[in-house]
Design a protein around this motif. Structure first.
Motif, PDB file in Angstrom:
ATOM      1  N   PRO A 125       0.810  -1.229   0.000  1.00 30.59           N
ATOM      2  CA  PRO A 125       0.000   0.000   0.000  1.00 30.59           C
ATOM      3  C   PRO A 125       0.837   1.268   0.000  1.00 30.59           C
ATOM      4  CG  PRO A 125      -0.109  -1.145   2.127  1.00 30.59           C
ATOM      5  CD  PRO A 125       0.553  -2.070   1.178  1.00 30.59           C
ATOM      6  N   GLY A 126       0.387   2.222  -0.837  1.00 29.55           N
ATOM      7  CA  GLY A 126       1.035   3.515  -0.902  1.00 29.55           C
ATOM      8  C   GLY A 126       2.333   3.550  -1.672  1.00 29.55           C
ATOM      9  N   ARG A 127       2.647   2.479  -2.420  1.00 26.55           N
ATOM     10  CA  ARG A 127       3.951   2.417  -3.099  1.00 26.55           C
ATOM     11  C   ARG A 127       3.852   2.127  -4.591  1.00 26.55           C
ATOM     12  NH1 ARG A 127       7.461  -1.946  -0.823  1.00 26.55           N
ATOM     13  NH2 ARG A 127       8.979  -0.933  -2.188  1.00 26.55           N
ATOM     14  N   ILE A 128       2.657   1.946  -5.128  1.00 27.39           N
ATOM     15  CA  ILE A 128       2.506   1.460  -6.502  1.00 27.39           C
ATOM     16  C   ILE A 128       2.065   2.590  -7.435  1.00 27.39           C
ATOM     17  CG2 ILE A 128       1.289  -0.165  -7.988  1.00 27.39           C
ATOM     18  CD1 ILE A 128       3.298  -1.466  -6.049  1.00 27.39           C
ATOM     19  N   ASP A 129       2.736   2.701  -8.582  1.00 27.61           N
ATOM     20  CA  ASP A 129       2.382   3.656  -9.633  1.00 27.61           C
ATOM     21  C   ASP A 129       1.969   2.892 -10.886  1.00 27.61           C
ATOM     22  OD1 ASP A 129       3.209   5.925  -8.120  1.00 27.61           O
ATOM     23  OD2 ASP A 129       5.281   5.627  -8.776  1.00 27.61           O
ATOM     24  N   LEU A 130       1.029   3.471 -11.635  1.00 26.16           N
ATOM     25  CA  LEU A 130       0.593   2.872 -12.890  1.00 26.16           C
ATOM     26  C   LEU A 130       0.793   3.880 -14.016  1.00 26.16           C
ATOM     27  CD1 LEU A 130      -0.698   0.812 -14.715  1.00 26.16           C
ATOM     28  CD2 LEU A 130      -2.939   1.402 -13.756  1.00 26.16           C
ATOM     29  N   GLY A 131       1.910   3.734 -14.734  1.00 25.50           N
ATOM     30  CA  GLY A 131       2.169   4.552 -15.912  1.00 25.50           C
ATOM     31  C   GLY A 131       1.645   3.842 -17.143  1.00 25.50           C
ATOM     32  N   LEU A 132       0.956   4.585 -18.009  1.00 26.07           N
ATOM     33  CA  LEU A 132       0.286   3.988 -19.161  1.00 26.07           C
ATOM     34  C   LEU A 132       0.785   4.582 -20.463  1.00 26.07           C
ATOM     35  CD1 LEU A 132      -3.375   4.139 -17.827  1.00 26.07           C
ATOM     36  CD2 LEU A 132      -1.908   2.112 -17.896  1.00 26.07           C
ATOM     37  N   GLY A 133       1.028   3.706 -21.440  1.00 24.22           N
ATOM     38  CA  GLY A 133       1.374   4.139 -22.779  1.00 24.22           C
ATOM     39  C   GLY A 133       0.362   3.611 -23.768  1.00 24.22           C
ATOM     40  N   ARG A 134       0.309   4.216 -24.952  1.00 25.96           N
ATOM     41  CA  ARG A 134      -0.658   3.765 -25.967  1.00 25.96           C
ATOM     42  C   ARG A 134       0.010   3.071 -27.147  1.00 25.96           C
ATOM     43  NH1 ARG A 134      -2.084   7.360 -30.371  1.00 25.96           N
ATOM     44  NH2 ARG A 134      -0.557   9.058 -30.555  1.00 25.96           N
ATOM     45  N   ALA A 135       1.330   2.909 -27.104  1.00 26.97           N
ATOM     46  CA  ALA A 135       2.036   2.161 -28.146  1.00 26.97           C
ATOM     47  C   ALA A 135       2.042   0.679 -27.781  1.00 26.97           C
ATOM     48  CB  ALA A 135       3.461   2.681 -28.274  1.00 26.97           C
ATOM     49  N   PRO A 136       2.282  -0.206 -28.740  1.00 28.40           N
ATOM     50  CA  PRO A 136       2.274  -1.636 -28.426  1.00 28.40           C
ATOM     51  C   PRO A 136       3.504  -2.120 -27.684  1.00 28.40           C
ATOM     52  CG  PRO A 136       2.776  -1.317 -30.733  1.00 28.40           C
ATOM     53  CD  PRO A 136       2.410   0.038 -30.188  1.00 28.40           C
ATOM     54  N   GLY A 137       4.629  -1.405 -27.833  1.00 29.06           N
ATOM     55  CA  GLY A 137       5.861  -1.865 -27.205  1.00 29.06           C
ATOM     56  C   GLY A 137       6.447  -3.088 -27.874  1.00 29.06           C
ATOM     57  N   THR A 138       6.055  -3.297 -29.120  1.00 25.37           N
ATOM     58  CA  THR A 138       6.537  -4.477 -29.839  1.00 25.37           C
ATOM     59  C   THR A 138       6.193  -4.339 -31.317  1.00 25.37           C
ATOM     60  OG1 THR A 138       6.569  -6.897 -29.826  1.00 25.37           O
ATOM     61  CG2 THR A 138       4.428  -5.841 -29.505  1.00 25.37           C
ATOM     62  N   ASP A 139       6.448  -5.389 -32.093  1.00 27.63           N
ATOM     63  CA  ASP A 139       6.120  -5.394 -33.515  1.00 27.63           C
ATOM     64  C   ASP A 139       4.668  -5.819 -33.729  1.00 27.63           C
ATOM     65  OD1 ASP A 139       6.103  -8.533 -34.178  1.00 27.63           O
ATOM     66  OD2 ASP A 139       7.732  -8.096 -32.772  1.00 27.63           O
ATOM     67  N   GLN A 140       4.170  -5.673 -34.951  1.00 28.24           N
ATOM     68  CA  GLN A 140       2.757  -5.912 -35.224  1.00 28.24           C
ATOM     69  C   GLN A 140       2.357  -7.371 -35.037  1.00 28.24           C
ATOM     70  OE1 GLN A 140       1.743  -4.297 -39.056  1.00 28.24           O
ATOM     71  NE2 GLN A 140       1.898  -2.172 -38.361  1.00 28.24           N
ATOM     72  N   LEU A 141       3.210  -8.304 -35.444  1.00 25.96           N
ATOM     73  CA  LEU A 141       2.880  -9.720 -35.269  1.00 25.96           C
ATOM     74  C   LEU A 141       2.746 -10.081 -33.794  1.00 25.96           C
ATOM     75  CD1 LEU A 141       5.065 -11.524 -37.972  1.00 25.96           C
ATOM     76  CD2 LEU A 141       2.568 -11.337 -37.903  1.00 25.96           C
ATOM     77  N   THR A 142       3.670  -9.555 -32.982  1.00 26.91           N
ATOM     78  CA  THR A 142       3.608  -9.841 -31.550  1.00 26.91           C
ATOM     79  C   THR A 142       2.400  -9.164 -30.919  1.00 26.91           C
ATOM     80  OG1 THR A 142       6.019  -9.944 -31.542  1.00 26.91           O
ATOM     81  CG2 THR A 142       4.922  -9.827 -29.404  1.00 26.91           C
ATOM     82  N   ALA A 143       2.100  -7.955 -31.365  1.00 25.56           N
ATOM     83  CA  ALA A 143       0.909  -7.260 -30.859  1.00 25.56           C
ATOM     84  C   ALA A 143      -0.341  -8.073 -31.142  1.00 25.56           C
ATOM     85  CB  ALA A 143       0.802  -5.875 -31.497  1.00 25.56           C
ATOM     86  N   ARG A 144      -0.412  -8.682 -32.323  1.00 25.02           N
ATOM     87  CA  ARG A 144      -1.569  -9.517 -32.654  1.00 25.02           C
ATOM     88  C   ARG A 144      -1.630 -10.736 -31.745  1.00 25.02           C
ATOM     89  NH1 ARG A 144      -1.320 -10.498 -38.601  1.00 25.02           N
ATOM     90  NH2 ARG A 144      -1.803  -8.273 -38.588  1.00 25.02           N
TER      91      ARG A 144
END
Length: 339
Positions: free
Chosen positions: A111-130
């Motif tokens: 408790p009180g120590r967790i952050d949630l950072g969000l991105g909108r990119a896949p972080g990978t290639d298209q085949l892996t994203a699929r």
């Protein structure tokens, strides 16, 4: 250098944090990478760093943090005070409910120590994203809707047919991450903290920060804008050693440019033996904001960086092959910013 010259942001009055890509070095294993990650996090806590974030990447043999939530739990369990989070979770890869449950679980455990950072990119290639998304073929265009759905699961109010347990009613800071203006504008409009990836998109840094600050609307989360900026900082006792260590990072980007990412390679004496002029120019553009050198050089570069960005917090990445040299780089940095 005077306080007036530096403006309101000085090395000793902003927060300093760590971005860890959990590098798997050439000849190493993911298991070794995780042990190194935990040791760095423990040292970062001891040296006074504010938070420790891990990044989601997939299908990359040199990055071990693909199961980001699991690694966050591992780091949080081995530390006691430092904030631990995602820098970030690539939301289009996931059902928002799953992320709400995962981070609700983490926040319930630590408790009180967790952050949630969000991105909108896949972080990978298209085949892996699929492969990751299966039937959810999000391109990132619906990121605002996904974000709204995720926030609704954390909200304690209203009747819901689907509830995040654990997660509902928990105060988990949500950050928006970006390397351009889209997330900067959205973070400002929603009154959320914003983290910019200056460590690989230096030319967009100041425009994005301007967009964020000019669009900022006070919210239940923040009354004033809060901007964190990522930076590559590699320091050692001498300029020569720091530049030599930094060739591992340069090689990593070279292989990305060539479309064959791999494990983090050992330093080399001369990068000109490896890249051509076009590749060098491309990598210089991406890594142009990197700060590399002895403590004296780094201090001046950091002061210039803060003067330009007026960042509230700096999150430091250091892709260094040798683990002890990596630890030493973060230790030197902590000594620089405390003076």
């Amino acid at each position: 250098m005077s306080d007036v010259q530096l403006g309101k942001k000085q090395l000793n009055n902003v927060q300093w944090s760590v971005l860890d890509l959990a590098p798997i070095v050439e000849g190493g294993t993911a298991a070794e990478s995780f042990r190194n990650t935990l040791e760095l996090a423990q040292c970062a806590e001891k040296w006074g760093y504010n938070r420790y974030w891990l990044a989601e990447h997939h299908n990359m043999t040199g990055i071990a943090s693909s199961a980001t939530s699991v690694v966050i739990g591992y780091v949080a369990s081995g530390t006691s005070k430092i904030r631990v989070g995602a820098g970030g979770i690539m939301l289009p890869n996931h059902a928002p409910l799953v992320i709400a449950e995962q981070f609700g679980t983490l926040e319930s455990m630590y408790p009180g120590r967790i952050d949630l950072g969000l991105g909108r990119a896949p972080g990978t290639d298209q085949l892996t994203a699929r492969a990751l998304r299966r039937e959810n073929r999000s391109s990132g265009e619906d990121f605002p809707e996904q974000l709204s759905e995720l926030q609704s699961y954390f909200s304690p109010s209203g009747k819901k047919h689907v509830r995040a347990v654990p997660g509902e009613g928990l105060d988990i800071p949500i950050w928006l991450l970006g390397s351009s203006g889209f997330s900067a504008q959205l973070a400002g409009q929603l009154g959320l903290p914003f983290a910019f990836a200056s460590h690989f998109s230096p030319n967009n840094t100041l425009p994005a920060l301007q967009i964020y600050r000019s669009n900022f609307q006070p919210s239940e989360f923040l009354k004033e804008p809060y901007a964190m900026v990522g930076a590559n900082v590699i320091t050692a006792d001498t300029d020569e050693e720091a530049k030599w260590l930094a060739t591992s990072m340069q090689q990593q980007f070279l292989h990305l440019v060539r479309g064959n990412p791999g494990q983090l390679k050992p330093p080399v004496e001369n990068m000109d033996d490896l890249w051509n002029d076009f590749e060098k120019a491309s990598i210089d553009q991406q890594l142009g904001g990197s700060m590399i050198g002895s403590p004296e050089v780094i201090k001046g570069k950091l002061e210039d960086f803060l003067r330009a960005t007026q960042a509230d917090e700096v999150m430091v990445n250091a892709q260094i092959f040798d683990h002890k040299a990596r630890l030493r780089s973060f230790e030197i940095l902590s000594e620089i910013v405390k003076k």
